[in-house]
Motif scaffolding. Sequence first.
Motif, short mmCIF file in Angstrom:
data_model
loop_
_atom_site.label_atom_id
_atom_site.label_comp_id
_atom_site.label_asym_id
_atom_site.label_seq_id
_atom_site.Cartn_x
_atom_site.Cartn_y
_atom_site.Cartn_z
N TYR A 60 0.87 -1.17 0.00
CA TYR A 60 0.00 0.00 0.00
C TYR A 60 0.91 1.22 0.00
CZ TYR A 60 -3.01 3.56 2.21
OH TYR A 60 -3.71 4.69 2.52
N LYS A 62 0.85 5.51 -0.13
CA LYS A 62 0.18 6.81 -0.17
C LYS A 62 1.19 7.86 0.26
CE LYS A 62 -3.87 9.44 1.09
NZ LYS A 62 -5.17 9.45 1.74
N THR A 65 4.18 7.08 2.65
CA THR A 65 3.81 5.94 3.49
C THR A 65 3.80 4.66 2.66
OG1 THR A 65 2.44 7.34 4.90
CG2 THR A 65 2.03 4.95 4.98
N THR A 75 8.07 -0.99 -4.18
CA THR A 75 7.41 0.20 -4.71
C THR A 75 7.87 0.46 -6.14
OG1 THR A 75 9.06 1.70 -3.77
CG2 THR A 75 7.12 1.21 -2.41
N SER A 108 -5.59 8.20 -5.96
CA SER A 108 -5.15 8.91 -4.76
C SER A 108 -4.11 8.13 -3.96
CB SER A 108 -6.34 9.25 -3.86
OG SER A 108 -6.97 8.06 -3.42
N LEU A 109 -4.05 6.84 -4.17
CA LEU A 109 -3.08 5.96 -3.53
C LEU A 109 -2.99 4.70 -4.37
CD1 LEU A 109 -4.73 3.42 -1.93
CD2 LEU A 109 -5.48 5.38 -0.59
N GLN A 110 -1.99 3.88 -4.11
CA GLN A 110 -1.89 2.57 -4.75
C GLN A 110 -1.90 1.52 -3.66
OE1 GLN A 110 0.18 5.20 -6.12
NE2 GLN A 110 -1.61 5.32 -7.42
N ASP A 111 -2.80 0.57 -3.81
CA ASP A 111 -2.91 -0.54 -2.86
C ASP A 111 -2.75 -1.80 -3.70
OD1 ASP A 111 -3.38 -2.13 -0.70
OD2 ASP A 111 -5.35 -1.31 -0.23
#
Length: 121
Positions: A60, A62, A65, A75, A108-111
């Motif tokens: 995850y 963001k 983080t 990542t 908005s984020l990658q999970d």
Amino acid sequence: IRSFLQLSPLDISRSDHLYAYCVDKIRLCPGYLNRLVTYSVFSKHSYGIAIDINPVQNPYIKGDTVLPPEGKKYTDRSLNEKGMIHPGDACYNAFKTRGWTWGGNWNSLQDYMHFEKDIDL
């Protein structure tokens, strides 16, 4: 999906670590625990319509983080390491062709570990 993944070359990590989930023991999988997203809304995991796969290899992200922290190496999504999920691979296709959404496609984020089925509850 579970049957398909058991036949695919994807390595589903097996670990007692809180973040690790395994397809062959899905009833014991922490991804299916009843947990709150907010103080009054349960996670889709609680209803069995979301699953996290190989969280270390598919973290995850963001901003700065990265969860779990052990996933920082992964990542770099240009890597093609065992257990990573990429668009078009067997794991991705097993879920997407059945109408599931992948958290790796979110804006908005990658999970990257996360798949969920969008249904009315």
